[in-house]
Design a protein around this motif. Structure first.
Motif, PDB file in Angstrom:
ATOM      1  N   VAL A  52      40.486 106.412 -11.733  1.00 46.58           N
ATOM      2  CA  VAL A  52      41.303 107.100 -12.736  1.00 46.58           C
ATOM      3  C   VAL A  52      40.359 107.724 -13.757  1.00 46.58           C
ATOM      4  N   SER A  53      40.541 109.007 -13.985  1.00 50.99           N
ATOM      5  CA  SER A  53      39.688 109.681 -14.959  1.00 50.99           C
ATOM      6  C   SER A  53      40.285 111.042 -15.273  1.00 50.99           C
ATOM      7  N   SER A  54      40.144 111.452 -16.501  1.00 54.44           N
ATOM      8  CA  SER A  54      40.498 112.825 -16.847  1.00 54.44           C
ATOM      9  C   SER A  54      39.460 113.762 -16.267  1.00 54.44           C
ATOM     10  N   LEU A  55      39.832 115.009 -16.105  1.00 58.50           N
ATOM     11  CA  LEU A  55      38.901 115.979 -15.550  1.00 58.50           C
ATOM     12  C   LEU A  55      37.684 116.130 -16.450  1.00 58.50           C
ATOM     13  N   GLU A  56      37.897 116.094 -17.758  1.00 58.26           N
ATOM     14  CA  GLU A  56      36.791 116.265 -18.706  1.00 58.26           C
ATOM     15  C   GLU A  56      35.782 115.131 -18.584  1.00 58.26           C
ATOM     16  N   LEU A  57      36.273 113.898 -18.447  1.00 57.93           N
ATOM     17  CA  LEU A  57      35.355 112.772 -18.282  1.00 57.93           C
ATOM     18  C   LEU A  57      34.637 112.853 -16.943  1.00 57.93           C
ATOM     19  N   ALA A  58      35.351 113.264 -15.882  1.00 58.58           N
ATOM     20  CA  ALA A  58      34.734 113.378 -14.564  1.00 58.58           C
ATOM     21  C   ALA A  58      33.636 114.432 -14.548  1.00 58.58           C
ATOM     22  N   ILE A  59      33.858 115.538 -15.245  1.00 64.12           N
ATOM     23  CA  ILE A  59      32.829 116.588 -15.301  1.00 64.12           C
ATOM     24  C   ILE A  59      31.556 116.055 -15.941  1.00 64.12           C
ATOM     25  N   LEU A  60      31.689 115.323 -17.034  1.00 65.81           N
ATOM     26  CA  LEU A  60      30.518 114.761 -17.702  1.00 65.81           C
ATOM     27  C   LEU A  60      29.875 113.673 -16.849  1.00 65.81           C
ATOM     28  N   LEU A  61      30.703 112.888 -16.160  1.00 67.43           N
ATOM     29  CA  LEU A  61      30.181 111.810 -15.309  1.00 67.43           C
ATOM     30  C   LEU A  61      29.298 112.359 -14.203  1.00 67.43           C
ATOM     31  N   PHE A  62      29.751 113.376 -13.496  1.00 66.45           N
ATOM     32  CA  PHE A  62      28.971 113.926 -12.387  1.00 66.45           C
ATOM     33  C   PHE A  62      27.769 114.719 -12.896  1.00 66.45           C
ATOM     34  N   GLU A  63      27.874 115.288 -14.062  1.00 69.12           N
ATOM     35  CA  GLU A  63      26.714 115.965 -14.631  1.00 69.12           C
ATOM     36  C   GLU A  63      25.589 114.978 -14.903  1.00 69.12           C
ATOM     37  N   LYS A  64      25.943 113.843 -15.502  1.00 69.41           N
ATOM     38  CA  LYS A  64      24.936 112.822 -15.777  1.00 69.41           C
ATOM     39  C   LYS A  64      24.424 112.183 -14.482  1.00 69.41           C
ATOM     40  N   ALA A  65      25.316 111.958 -13.511  1.00 70.27           N
ATOM     41  CA  ALA A  65      24.892 111.370 -12.235  1.00 70.27           C
ATOM     42  C   ALA A  65      23.908 112.282 -11.512  1.00 70.27           C
ATOM     43  N   ASN A  66      24.124 113.579 -11.620  1.00 72.29           N
ATOM     44  CA  ASN A  66      23.207 114.528 -10.994  1.00 72.29           C
ATOM     45  C   ASN A  66      21.859 114.515 -11.696  1.00 72.29           C
ATOM     46  N   GLN A  67      21.848 114.426 -13.014  1.00 78.36           N
ATOM     47  CA  GLN A  67      20.601 114.369 -13.759  1.00 78.36           C
ATOM     48  C   GLN A  67      19.827 113.093 -13.466  1.00 78.36           C
ATOM     49  N   MET A  68      20.541 112.004 -13.211  1.00 75.01           N
ATOM     50  CA  MET A  68      19.888 110.713 -12.967  1.00 75.01           C
ATOM     51  C   MET A  68      19.602 110.478 -11.485  1.00 75.01           C
ATOM     52  N   ARG A  69      19.684 111.557 -10.676  1.00 68.93           N
ATOM     53  CA  ARG A  69      19.359 111.498  -9.243  1.00 68.93           C
ATOM     54  C   ARG A  69      20.267 110.513  -8.490  1.00 68.93           C
ATOM     55  N   MET A  70      21.507 110.462  -8.916  1.00 72.50           N
ATOM     56  CA  MET A  70      22.492 109.622  -8.235  1.00 72.50           C
ATOM     57  C   MET A  70      23.444 110.461  -7.372  1.00 72.50           C
ATOM     58  N   MET A  71      23.095 111.721  -7.170  1.00 76.82           N
ATOM     59  CA  MET A  71      23.830 112.590  -6.262  1.00 76.82           C
ATOM     60  C   MET A  71      22.922 113.001  -5.111  1.00 76.82           C
ATOM     61  N   GLU A  72      22.086 112.064  -4.673  1.00 78.33           N
ATOM     62  CA  GLU A  72      21.142 112.339  -3.603  1.00 78.33           C
ATOM     63  C   GLU A  72      21.479 111.482  -2.385  1.00 78.33           C
ATOM     64  N   LYS A  73      20.573 111.461  -1.432  1.00 84.35           N
ATOM     65  CA  LYS A  73      20.802 110.771  -0.168  1.00 84.35           C
ATOM     66  C   LYS A  73      21.096 109.292  -0.383  1.00 84.35           C
ATOM     67  N   ASP A  74      21.976 108.753   0.463  1.00 82.04           N
ATOM     68  CA  ASP A  74      22.418 107.359   0.473  1.00 82.04           C
ATOM     69  C   ASP A  74      23.500 107.067  -0.564  1.00 82.04           C
ATOM     70  N   TYR A  75      23.829 108.040  -1.420  1.00 86.71           N
ATOM     71  CA  TYR A  75      24.908 107.839  -2.385  1.00 86.71           C
ATOM     72  C   TYR A  75      26.219 108.397  -1.821  1.00 86.71           C
ATOM     73  N   VAL A  76      27.315 107.742  -2.191  1.00 85.35           N
ATOM     74  CA  VAL A  76      28.653 108.177  -1.787  1.00 85.35           C
ATOM     75  C   VAL A  76      29.536 108.191  -3.022  1.00 85.35           C
ATOM     76  N   TRP A  77      30.221 109.314  -3.253  1.00 83.71           N
ATOM     77  CA  TRP A  77      31.145 109.443  -4.370  1.00 83.71           C
ATOM     78  C   TRP A  77      32.508 109.857  -3.818  1.00 83.71           C
ATOM     79  N   ILE A  78      33.545 109.135  -4.241  1.00 81.77           N
ATOM     80  CA  ILE A  78      34.912 109.415  -3.803  1.00 81.77           C
ATOM     81  C   ILE A  78      35.775 109.618  -5.045  1.00 81.77           C
ATOM     82  N   VAL A  79      36.546 110.692  -5.064  1.00 82.31           N
ATOM     83  CA  VAL A  79      37.451 110.971  -6.178  1.00 82.31           C
ATOM     84  C   VAL A  79      38.885 110.933  -5.672  1.00 82.31           C
TER      85      VAL A  79
END
Length: 930
Positions: free
Chosen positions: A241-268
């Motif tokens: 559960v998340s608002s779109l605004e929070l999700a946008i910030l969440l994935f932005e930070k995850a991408n900066q912290m290299r958590m959107m790379e290989k071996d990671y799985v994200w489900i919305v």
């Protein structure tokens, strides 16, 4: 004034009158004008709130055009995304503006709490736009007028669980947004956990994210939370559960912290996935590889297409900065339908409508809206929804499958609606995971840099240190762990696709206690000769077994005295019968060949005596025929080989003592109350008592392999029970005097499964799957077999073994018997032909009267004609003397005689006579005869 100028001056008036006429015609005739006020509490600052505001205003306008009512008004209030503001705005709408129904973003829990302060809130119909719908069972009867314009939460969680089960992820991490102290969705974690159990998965961690409006620096807050998640092994993250605004910030930070790379799985979930059409490319760039599901609705209908066009225009005018991404989502469609259903419910009443009547009209409404069929059941939107499974790729997303609670997964909407949907989909096509190109499905977990080495327990008090041996090296001041099991585990770890830090921890206790420590998280795993048992499965998980076995009994050996049956047991029964049959046959054949020309072979007695003397090469009858010598020579060679083998086998049986087990079965041990020994730290004690029904006082616990020989010699035990790998080690080390007896018990009784040795992991550990896969690779490569050979190798140079009493069989002599039998069969055929020829010659001379009784038929005449031709080529004498038998066979194949005849010899005589006398050499057969 010119006519053209007059036309253009009058044209606006004509168009205005025409528009009024069209508007008047579009109004449907109704008996009364509805009077009602609809309130709305939405978040003006959120994307969903903006869409809902535009859609609700459009619904009021469209309803006015259809009913010509000017007394239906819409009163909207801004919630600001804050629960306290929602409460005040709702109270303002009810008390001050006197709305009759409210559409808003309040949850059932919030409404229940607010209604305790303002009782009017409990009595007015409220349609909640929160998605998904979740209402605690205790709140349903307290809020009879609270309705939810969305599908139930269980459908969303079931879809999530099916996605996780499809990719076989064993653990996931759940993230959800916490709003101002009222976490209406905290129960979702429990619901998802129950759903995941059905697909053999579980929630390892969950993170409660604060809403953006409740924290001073949301970027730092999200970054700190992501650091915690990154430090753990699990790599499957579900944004519940998340608002779109929070999700946008969440994935932005995850991408900066290299958590959107290989071996990671994200489900919305649907709350975010349904808004991906409304975000720009910069947002999707941070979400590459994300998978999710969104509510499916009919986008091809004309009503939706017209609504979409008008919505984009109105949304672009109100929010020009977002004009490029102004497509309506499912939330806009439901806001439109919710406004429409309230307006219809108000129209049904006569005069002033009450809250109870309005609520009843809403609940009884059924119509086809933009979002689908609008119908409420148990105060929740009743639909049979389907979800599109999406994968974010590039500047948009692609639909990989369609899911519904009834049919499960299917490839497309057409197949989903048809009869081909079967609930499962093996191939979704290439999935673009975070990190780049499509590849194999991620494992869902990894060893992070922050992980401490795994504490792996090893049994330090095992009876067989060949498997696990724990010693202390005083020079290095460290504990050394070696053995077969450790070698196997090291070989398995080398085949893992990642580095696995671990440390071996000696465990001084029983195997059951070591397994219990894994369950209690005192140990991260256990490595050793640990048996897989059913009663342990409820606490821990086992990897692929690397040794399969069962329970065996080992006893001492004793010598057995010889007996009178040794001579007969030297050969098997089949070999004895074949020798006798072949011997009689060869003797009879030689007698038949020699009988006419050799005076030594007269009478049956001579044949029998020849058969006896030939065994000892003592026969005195000379052989005059080369054919008999040909038949007898290979048989004499067979006799030579068989007699030599008989002598050697009989000598071995009479000189070597035969060894047999001192105890043959467990029934003897139980009947005599004999003491038995086993490993005191193993499960064998329980198995002997509970399954094999040994008395506890008769079971002796022996904790070292070196103590067993002394226990046998002193009579402390009469038998010992080992698991099969341990038995091999014991029999390899102590070569003489011990043997395995009785059956091998496949442990399937009290609380056990088929025995095998495996590694132990906590329940649900994803490492168990990787270790199992690596174990199979070690087994298939042959490396495990080499380690097993080193384990069971023995220094024994000689070992007394029990004599095989089954006797020599036919297999070693099969070739000799085939050779001799083939030659004998050939000789018997020649002998029969000779006897037949001789018999016909003698019969032709003595029986001439038979010829006159035979009458040739038409077929015989044909033979005569052909015979005449043969005679002219080869000569009459050669044909008569050399081809009698062939002519006979030829004639019989044609069926030459129509009349019966008494003997084949008579037929042959007639053929010879008729051919020689009735077919002159100088006459050709007539044409018709040929």
């Amino acid at each position: 004034m010119s006519p053209f100028l007059s036309f253009f001056l009058v044209l606006p008036l004509l168009l205005e009158s025409k528009a009024k006429a069209i508007g008047a015609d579009s109004c449907s005739p109704i008996t009364h004008q509805i009077t009602g006020k609809i309130g709305g509490v939405i978040n003006y600052s959120s994307r969903v709130g903006k869409e809902q505001k535009v859609a609700m205003e459009m619904a009021v306008e469209d309803y006015f055009r259809s009913s010509c009512s000017e007394q239906l008004t819409l009163q909207l209030e801004d919630s600001g995304g804050d629960s306290s503001t929602v409460a005040s705005a709702t109270t303002e709408l009810i008390s001050s503006k006197q709305v009759q129904s409210i559409i808003g973003t309040m949850t059932a829990l919030e409404t229940g709490l607010f209604s305790e302060v303002d009782m009017n809130m409990k009595n007015i119909p409220i349609i909640s736009m929160i998605s998904p719908a979740i209402t605690p069972p205790s709140m349903a009867h307290q809020l009879p007028h609270f309705l939810q314009m969305s599908n139930h939460i269980t459908l969303h969680m079931q879809c999530l669980a099916d996605i996780v089960g499809h990719f076989k992820w064993r653990k996931v991490t759940a993230l959800y947004e916490h709003k101002n102290g009222f976490s209406a969705y905290s129960g979702i974690v429990t619901l998802l956990s129950d759903m995941l159990k059905a697909v053999n998965s579980e929630i390892s961690d969950h993170s409660d994210l604060s809403s953006l409006s409740s924290v001073l620096n949301p970027e730092i807050t999200i970054e700190q939370e992501l650091i915690k998640l990154r430090s753990k092994s699990n790599r499957v993250f579900i944004v519940l559960v998340s608002s779109l605004e929070l999700a946008i910030l969440l994935f932005e930070k995850a991408n900066q912290m290299r958590m959107m790379e290989k071996d990671y799985v994200w489900i919305v979930t649907d709350e975010i996935a349904s808004l991906l059409d409304s975000v720009d490319s910069s947002v999707l760039k941070n979400m590459q590889g994300v998978i999710g599901f969104k509510t499916n609705f009919a986008r091809t209908r004309d009503t939706y297409k017209r609504f979409k066009s008008r919505f984009r225009n109105k949304y672009g005018l109100k929010y020009p900065e977002e004009e490029e991404y102004s497509n309506p989502s499912i939330f806009a469609l439901r806001a439109y339908d919710a406004t429409w259903v309230i307006a219809q419910a108000m129209e049904k009443s006569q005069g002033k409508i009450t809250s109870e009547e309005l609520s009843g009209n809403i609940l009884s409404s059924i119509f086809e809206g933009l979002s689908g069929t609008v119908r409420f059941e148990n105060n929740i939107l009743w639909q049979s929804p389907s979800f599109q499974i999406i994968n974010v790729v590039g500047k948009s997303y692609r639909v990989m499958a369609v899911w519904s609670p009834k049919f499960g997964f299917s490839q497309s909407e057409e197949k989903h609606n048809g009869a081909t949907a079967n609930g499962s989909l093996k191939n979704w096509g290439p999935v673009y995971w975070p990190g780049g190109m499509p590849s194999t499905n991620p494992r869902g977990w990894a060893i992070s840099d922050a992980d401490i080495p795994l504490k792996i327990g090893v049994p330090a008090m095992g009876a067989f240190n060949q498997f696990v041996r724990v010693t202390f090296d005083q020079t290095q001041n460290e504990t050394c762990v070696t053995g077969f099991t450790i070698n196997v585990f090291e070989a398995v770890v080398k085949r893992l696709p990642y580095n696995l830090p671990y440390v071996l921890v000696p465990f001084y206790g029983t195997y059951d206690e070591m397994v219990e420590q894994v369950y209690l998280n005192g140990l991260d795993a256990a490595v050793g000769d640990t048996e897989i048992m059913a009663d342990r499965f409820q606490y821990v998980e086992f990897s692929q077994p690397y040794v399969d076995s069962g329970l065996v009994m080992v006893v001492t050996q004793k010598a057995e005295t010889s007996n009178a049956t040794w001579m007969l047991k030297t050969f098997t029964k089949k070999l004895w019968l074949l020798m006798i049959a072949m011997h009689v046959f060869i003797g009879l054949l030689v007698w038949l060949i020699e009988r006419g020309n050799n005076t030594e072979f007269e009478g049956i007695g001579t044949m029998l005596w020849f058969s006896v003397t030939i065994i000892f090469y003592a026969h005195r009858q000379p052989l005059t025929s080369n054919l008999s010598r040909l038949v007898l020579t290979p048989w004499l060679f067979v006799i030579l080989i068989v007699v030599a083998s008989f002598t050697a086998s009989l000598s071995s049986a009479m000189t070597v003592s035969r060894l047999e087990p001192s105890v043959l079965d467990i029934q003897t041990l139980q009947r005599t109350n004999a003491p038995v020994g086993c490993n005191g730290n193993s499960f064998i004690v329980r198995y002997l008592i509970n399954v094999l029904l040994f008395k506890p006082e008769n079971i002796k616990r022996i904790n070292s392999i070196h103590d067993y020989p002394e226990a046998f010699e002193t009579g402390y035990v009469k038998a010992a029970f080992f698991v099969e790998p341990h038995a091999k080690v014991f029999l390899g080390k102590y070569c003489k005097g011990y043997t395995q007896a009785g059956p091998t018990f496949k442990l399937g009784g009290f609380g056990f499964v088929e025995f095998s040795i495996s590694f132990v992991f906590p329940k649900g550990s994803p490492l168990a799957f990787d270790i199992s896969e690596a174990t199979l690779k070690v087994i298939e490569s042959g490396e495990l077999r080499q380690l097993e050979e080193l384990l069971s190798s023995s220094n024994c140079t000689s070992q007394a073994t029990a004599m095989d009493t089954s006797g020599l069989g036919l297999e070693p002599f099969a070739g000799l018997f085939i050779l001799s039998g083939t030659i004998a069969a050939f000789g018997s055929l020649i002998a029969i032909l000779r006897l037949a020829t001789k018999f016909m010659d003698s019969d032709l001379k003595t029986n001439k009267s038979t010829l006159d009784l035979l009458v040739p038929g038409p077929s015989v005449k044909v033979c005569q004609a052909w015979y005449a031709k043969i005679v002219r080529f080869v000569g009459r004498k050669a044909v008569v003397k050399g081809n009698r038998i062939l002519l006979l066979f030829f004639f019989l194949s044609l069926g030459g005689y129509e009349s019966t005849f008494r003997s084949s010899s008579g037929l042959a005589r007639w053929i010879v006579k008729d051919f020689t006398m009735n077919c002159p050499q100088n006459e050709d057969p007539p044409f018709w005869a040929i």
